[in-house]
Enzyme design. Structure first.
Site, PDB file in Angstrom:
ATOM      1  N   GLN A  45       0.805  -1.219   0.000  1.00  0.00           N
ATOM      2  CA  GLN A  45       0.000   0.000   0.000  1.00  0.00           C
ATOM      3  C   GLN A  45       0.842   1.275   0.000  1.00  0.00           C
ATOM      4  OE1 GLN A  45      -2.554  -1.800   3.300  1.00  0.00           O
ATOM      5  NE2 GLN A  45      -4.048  -0.524   2.259  1.00  0.00           N
ATOM      6  N   HIS A 144       0.946  -9.426   4.766  1.00  0.00           N
ATOM      7  CA  HIS A 144      -0.314  -8.690   4.801  1.00  0.00           C
ATOM      8  C   HIS A 144      -0.952  -8.806   3.414  1.00  0.00           C
ATOM      9  CE1 HIS A 144      -3.195  -5.414   5.001  1.00  0.00           C
ATOM     10  NE2 HIS A 144      -2.932  -5.244   6.295  1.00  0.00           N
ATOM     11  N   ASN A 189      -1.521 -10.999   8.934  1.00  0.00           N
ATOM     12  CA  ASN A 189      -2.529  -9.986   9.214  1.00  0.00           C
ATOM     13  C   ASN A 189      -3.933 -10.537   8.966  1.00  0.00           C
ATOM     14  OD1 ASN A 189      -3.307  -7.025   9.606  1.00  0.00           O
ATOM     15  ND2 ASN A 189      -4.280  -7.520   7.646  1.00  0.00           N
ATOM     16  N   GLU A 190      -4.787 -10.379   9.950  1.00  0.00           N
ATOM     17  CA  GLU A 190      -6.220 -10.694   9.905  1.00  0.00           C
ATOM     18  C   GLU A 190      -6.577 -11.851   8.957  1.00  0.00           C
ATOM     19  OE1 GLU A 190      -7.540  -6.661   9.177  1.00  0.00           O
ATOM     20  OE2 GLU A 190      -7.577  -6.982   7.011  1.00  0.00           O
ATOM     21  N   TYR A 333     -12.754  -1.391  13.278  1.00  0.00           N
ATOM     22  CA  TYR A 333     -13.214  -0.151  12.650  1.00  0.00           C
ATOM     23  C   TYR A 333     -14.650   0.200  13.006  1.00  0.00           C
ATOM     24  CZ  TYR A 333      -9.000  -0.279   9.799  1.00  0.00           C
ATOM     25  OH  TYR A 333      -7.685  -0.284   9.392  1.00  0.00           O
ATOM     26  N   GLU A 399      -4.873  -1.762  14.159  1.00  0.00           N
ATOM     27  CA  GLU A 399      -5.503  -0.889  13.166  1.00  0.00           C
ATOM     28  C   GLU A 399      -6.798  -0.358  13.748  1.00  0.00           C
ATOM     29  OE1 GLU A 399      -6.199  -2.333   9.187  1.00  0.00           O
ATOM     30  OE2 GLU A 399      -4.416  -3.624   9.240  1.00  0.00           O
ATOM     31  N   TRP A 442      -4.783   3.706  11.999  1.00  0.00           N
ATOM     32  CA  TRP A 442      -4.723   3.419  10.575  1.00  0.00           C
ATOM     33  C   TRP A 442      -5.330   4.609   9.853  1.00  0.00           C
ATOM     34  CZ3 TRP A 442      -2.441  -0.164   7.613  1.00  0.00           C
ATOM     35  CH2 TRP A 442      -2.780  -0.175   6.258  1.00  0.00           C
ATOM     36  N   PHE A 458      -7.843   6.880   4.703  1.00  0.00           N
ATOM     37  CA  PHE A 458      -7.792   6.722   6.153  1.00  0.00           C
ATOM     38  C   PHE A 458      -6.633   7.532   6.753  1.00  0.00           C
ATOM     39  CE2 PHE A 458     -10.104   3.005   4.807  1.00  0.00           C
ATOM     40  CZ  PHE A 458     -10.925   2.639   5.865  1.00  0.00           C
TER      41      PHE A 458
END
Length: 511
Positions: A45, A144, A189-190, A333, A399, A442, A458
């Site tokens: 990213q 990620h 990640n997640e 979030y 995050e 984040w 973000f």
């Protein structure tokens, strides 16, 4: 989990007028002395330089170059690969304690296995050294979303148990090369969201799904693949964590964990059926990852409803996975409202979303509209749930942030309000006994977002994509965060004052 717990969640919801935006006055010194505040990005990213210095494509490169992510790619992104010194200087000026970033597996080991790419290793050494020279802790995620495309092509990536060996070797290289200076590691990640997006709905890499689920996939099986992928991720995580603990931890003194995507989950009504549906949804999101790590197996609700489509841990695997973490990373979030839907279990074909037997009643509000509703009590509820259900493990919020449309102004008031509310709610959770040890906003910069490219943002800092130098400009949210990090108290009145001062000095850039 007892039904009484969900009554606690409902009480938090009803107390929203108390726990709302900027619900009380607080400052950084109200947090424990060792508490870490930072911000986060990920490799694809922000780095750019996607084909430079030996890096090869990841599944995310393939995804974006096929025209997804709103037509954007990470070929250049925001060019942190070349601008890392400038970015670290900004972090230091903000007074960040830490920076969370991920390593590009295909930059460090271009073929997915085998020798290190010297230039890739040099980049991450340079970034880590630059952070440390400015007093900023590096927090590193090993992968990620961006699995090397070479491994996807060779044997199907995370669908194949062979990934465990290759991921462990990659993790070993990272521990060996960077572990003398990196004390905080997240393996994957997640995995819950990665598996669902990539192997059930087909909206994220590697775009696998099957009818009637998902969107225009040409391969995959939505009924089972997400469960297989998470199973292999958990085994890979456990293998890498075991290696770290046996070979590196005593000398390097670091910690290793995994991150979990979480929602606030609230039953649509006080009925027993909706309360139990909310419990199921938490089992299927947090429990999917945390239960094997803490108890050695998937939640009973998942095993009962999914049946043979969810893999089974052998006794040996269960022992390897159980306890294979020093902390849990929480990604949070927003909040879902759910109601019971037993009819979904009668369908001939089922996937994760029908297995839950619950409807999300605010789906459009959450997944379609630009800004998240500011419901900080939900984060407190997530932290309380982890405390009560999983033995109060150490937690880092890795995050948390507000989504807005691509910036038309630097005065991102809703993001500043969001940070003030959710950091305050984190403080409430700590005061209630949660072992939460860090918070990462984040994101540090406006970055390439997976689903819509640069359609949403973000970032604490705006990146001018029309400027050849990709100029970074501070937003009100960065101004607020820096004020807080430097010891200033925050409250609704302070937010108004900061907004006024910022708008007068910087906020009219776009006008």
């Amino acid at each position: 989990m007892k039904v009484i717990w969900w009554l606690f969640i409902l009480n938090l919801q009803n107390m929203g007028f108390v726990l709302g935006v900027g619900h009380h006055k607080y400052c950084r010194h109200d947090f424990p002395p060792a508490f870490v505040f930072g911000s986060a990005t990920t490799a694809y990213q922000v780095e750019g330089a996607a084909s430079q210095d030996g890096r090869t494509p990841s599944i995310w490169d393939t995804f974006t170059h096929a025209g997804y992510a709103n037509g954007a790619t990470g070929d250049v992104a925001v060019d942190q690969y070349h601008k890392y010194k400038e970015d670290v200087k900004i972090m230091a000026e903000m007074s960040l304690d830490a920076y969370s970033f991920s390593i590009s597996w295909s930059r460090l080991i271009p073929n997915g296995r085998g020798p290190l790419n010297p230039k890739g290793a040099q980049y991450y050494n340079n970034l880590i050294n630059e952070l440390i020279s400015h007093g900023i802790q590096p927090h590193v995620t090993l992968t990620h979303t961006d699995l090397p495309q070479a491994l996807e092509d060779e044997y199907g990536g995370w669908l194949n148990p062979r990934i465990v060996k290759d991921f462990t070797a990659y993790a070993d290289a990272c521990f060996r090369e960077f572990g003398d200076r990196v004390s905080y590691w997240i393996t994957v990640n997640e995995p819950n969201v990665f598996a669902l997006g990539g192997y059930d709905q087909g909206v994220t890499p590697p775009r696998r799904c099957s009818p009637p689920f998902g969107i225009n996939c040409t391969r995959g099986n939505s009924s089972s693949e997400a469960y297989v992928v998470v199973h292999n991720i958990l085994l890979a995580h456990a293998s890498a964590a075991r290696l770290y603990k046996r070979t590196y931890q005593e000398k390097q003194k670091g910690l290793i964990g995994i991150s979990i995507f979480t929602f606030g989950v609230v039953p649509n009504t006080n009925s027993t059926e909706d309360v139990m549906a909310a419990k199921r949804l938490n089992d299927f999101t947090i429990g999917w990852i945390a239960s094997p790590l803490v108890f050695g197996d998937y939640p009973d609700a998942m095993k009962k409803l999914i049946g043979s489509r969810i893999p089974t841990f052998t006794n040996h695997e269960s022992e390897l996975v159980k306890g294979s973490f020093d902390f849990l990373g929480v990604v949070h979030y927003t909040t879902l409202y759910v109601q019971n839907d037993p009819g979904s279990l009668l369908r001939k074909q089922r996937d994760y979303y029908t297995d839950i037997a619950a409807n999300i009643t605010n789906f459009e509000e959450i997944f379609v509209t630009a800004e998240y509703p500011i419901l900080p009590w939900a984060l407190q509820g997530v932290l309380e749930h982890i405390k009560q259900t999983y033995g109060n493990p150490p937690v880092y919020i890795v995050e948390n942030g507000q989504r807005t449309k691509r910036n038309s102004t630097l005065v991102d008031t809703s993001r500043a309000e969001y940070l003030q509310a959710y950091i305050g709610s984190t403080l409430d959770a700590i005061r209630n006994g949660s072992d939460t040890r860090g918070y990462f906003a984040w994101s540090f910069l406006d970055v390439l977002e997976l689903l819509d490219g640069y359609g949403s943002s973000f970032g604490l800092y705006y990146v001018d994509l029309d400027d050849p130098d990709l100029r970074r400009l501070p937003k009100l949210s960065s101004y607020w965060y820096s004020h807080f990090l430097k010891g200033g108290s925050v409250s609704p009145d302070i937010l108004i004052q900061l907004n006024t001062n910022f708008s007068a000095s910087r906020g009219h850039f776009f006008q």
